[in-house]
Design an enzyme around this catalytic site. Structure first.
Site, PDB file in Angstrom:
ATOM      1  N   TYR A 205      -4.830   3.556   8.155  1.00  0.00           N
ATOM      2  CA  TYR A 205      -6.193   3.021   8.246  1.00  0.00           C
ATOM      3  C   TYR A 205      -6.810   3.332   9.612  1.00  0.00           C
ATOM      4  O   TYR A 205      -6.684   4.462  10.094  1.00  0.00           O
ATOM      5  CB  TYR A 205      -6.229   1.499   7.948  1.00  0.00           C
TER       6      TYR A 205
ATOM      7  N   SER B  96       0.796  -1.241   0.000  1.00  0.00           N
ATOM      8  CA  SER B  96       0.000   0.000   0.000  1.00  0.00           C
ATOM      9  C   SER B  96       0.823   1.283   0.000  1.00  0.00           C
ATOM     10  O   SER B  96       0.256   2.368  -0.134  1.00  0.00           O
ATOM     11  CB  SER B  96      -0.943   0.019   1.202  1.00  0.00           C
TER      12      SER B  96
ATOM     13  N   TYR C 100      -3.734  -2.474 -10.174  1.00  0.00           N
ATOM     14  CA  TYR C 100      -3.627  -2.270  -8.719  1.00  0.00           C
ATOM     15  C   TYR C 100      -2.750  -3.357  -8.071  1.00  0.00           C
ATOM     16  O   TYR C 100      -1.861  -3.054  -7.267  1.00  0.00           O
ATOM     17  CB  TYR C 100      -5.043  -2.233  -8.106  1.00  0.00           C
TER      18      TYR C 100
ATOM     19  N   VAL D 171       1.204  -3.777   3.755  1.00  0.00           N
ATOM     20  CA  VAL D 171       1.207  -5.090   4.418  1.00  0.00           C
ATOM     21  C   VAL D 171       2.446  -5.926   4.099  1.00  0.00           C
ATOM     22  O   VAL D 171       2.636  -6.989   4.677  1.00  0.00           O
ATOM     23  CB  VAL D 171      -0.077  -5.918   4.132  1.00  0.00           C
TER      24      VAL D 171
ATOM     25  N   LYS E  40       0.264   3.427  -2.912  1.00  0.00           N
ATOM     26  CA  LYS E  40      -0.901   4.330  -2.986  1.00  0.00           C
ATOM     27  C   LYS E  40      -0.488   5.800  -2.888  1.00  0.00           C
ATOM     28  O   LYS E  40      -1.223   6.684  -3.324  1.00  0.00           O
ATOM     29  CB  LYS E  40      -1.904   3.971  -1.887  1.00  0.00           C
TER      30      LYS E  40
HETATM   31  N1  GLN Z   1      -2.375  -5.471  -1.863  1.00  0.00           N
HETATM   32  C1  GLN Z   1      -2.895  -5.322  -0.531  1.00  0.00           C
HETATM   33  C2  GLN Z   1      -4.386  -5.565  -0.542  1.00  0.00           C
HETATM   34  O1  GLN Z   1      -5.042  -5.096  -1.430  1.00  0.00           O
HETATM   35  C3  GLN Z   1      -2.579  -3.956  -0.025  1.00  0.00           C
HETATM   36  C4  GLN Z   1      -3.052  -3.729   1.373  1.00  0.00           C
HETATM   37  C5  GLN Z   1      -2.083  -3.004   2.253  1.00  0.00           C
HETATM   38  O2  GLN Z   1      -0.881  -2.931   2.026  1.00  0.00           O
HETATM   39  N2  GLN Z   1      -2.614  -2.499   3.329  1.00  0.00           N
HETATM   40  O3  GLN Z   1      -4.925  -6.222   0.316  1.00  0.00           O
END
Ligand code: GLN
Length: 305
Positions: free
Chosen positions: A241, A63, A189, A259, A66
């Site tokens: 988050y 993420s 994505y 993650v 992003k």
């Molecule tokens: N690729 C992961 C997902 O879509 C990204 C989530 C993350 O890093 N928080 O679940």
């Protein structure tokens, strides 16, 4: 302040936490990592670098990607982007579906999965089949490093297991908030999430956010000063988050986690930081990474508060 000494102290002090938390095994290929790994990098605006641990070892940025897609989309669409994705914390897990239905397919912010998928869709509308290559070129530019690629195995693993992300994109498509084919957008994505970078590259890539939108020591304006301010604000309020408040409380810097175990953080007008440790807390943020950044702002008094 001797930042190398600070990093050495942090490495010692996080040792008792290294076996706590769990790697992100909901994406099967992400479970194949050295679970007790640790790396941390600091790069100052003047170019001074400080590193510790496995800082040359690439990991899946997940993420953290992003931040790059939000930057590109904001540059293209400006305030119009916020018609499709908000800038408020969601107070929910990153992959939650609940709010998205009653808020009619408009995700709260670009850092939860739904919001990042809309952001990527907005890039696909502009760059079509060149979206991923445009994003990768952008990341190479801000990192000043040509040696960055995505990991096919992690990409395929998420494509095969990412049912929740398919649910999110289909829900948003039903509310007319996805302009392109869902398969094309979701694949872009997942690819962006599987990009591999090390803490040194990620730290360098965040310096424009510490420097009013301009890559330090160049005239290369990535985004306007006002937009850089907004991105930092959304990182502070939404970058972790439903643990964003907790991160602000304990660390006090704009930050973004993934993650894969990475966290990037920005000290405005001073430096960027990246820490890596793959075991996560229950919110999906690196457990040791969060602890290391808390130790960093305590020792250096570089929290923005
Ligand atoms: N690729 C992961 C997902 O879509 C990204 C989530 C993350 O890093 N928080 O679940």
């Amino acid at each position: 302040m001797n930042y190398q000494t600070v990093l050495e102290e942090i490495k010692e002090e996080i040792r008792p936490y290294l076996n706590k938390g769990t790697v992100a095994n909901y994406i099967p290929a992400l479970a194949n990592v050295a679970e007790d790994d640790f790396a941390m990098s600091i790069i100052e605006i003047d170019g001074s670098e400080h590193h510790i641990g496995s800082y040359k070892k690439p990991f899946s940025i997940q993420s953290i990607s992003k931040v790059f897609t939000f930057t590109l989309a904001l540059d293209i669409y400006g305030k119009d982007l916020y018609k499709r994705v908000g800038h408020e914390p969601s107070g929910n897990p990153f992959n939650s579906l609940i709010q998205l239905e009653y808020e009619k397919g408009i995700p709260r912010n670009p850092f939860i999965n739904a919001g990042a998928i809309v952001t990527t869709d907005s890039l696909v509308s502009k760059y079509k089949e060149n979206t991923f290559s445009t994003l990768l070129e952008f990341i190479k530019k801000v990192s000043n490093d040509e040696n960055i690629a995505f990991n096919k195995e992690i990409f395929k693993s998420e494509l095969e297991s990412g049912y929740r992300n398919f649910a999110l994109i289909n829900m948003m498509k039903s509310f007319n908030n996805i302009e392109n084919h869902t398969q094309e957008v979701i694949e872009t994505y997942f690819k962006q999430c599987s990009i591999m970078m090390n803490t040194k590259q990620l730290t360098k890539s965040m310096l424009y956010l510490a420097n009013h939108g301009v890559i330090p020591n160049t005239n290369s304006e990535i985004i306007t000063q006002a937009q850089a301010k907004r991105i930092n604000a959304v990182m502070l309020t939404c970058g972790h988050y439903d643990a964003s408040g907790d991160f602000a409380f304990h660390v006090g810097l704009p930050g973004k986690s993934g993650v894969g175990g990475g966290i990037v953080a920005v000290v405005p007008q001073k430096m960027a930081i990246c820490v890596y440790s793959p075991r996560l807390n229950k919110h999906g943020n690196s457990l040791v990474g969060t602890k290391a950044l808390e130790l960093f702002t305590t020792k250096t008094r570089l929290s923005i508060f």
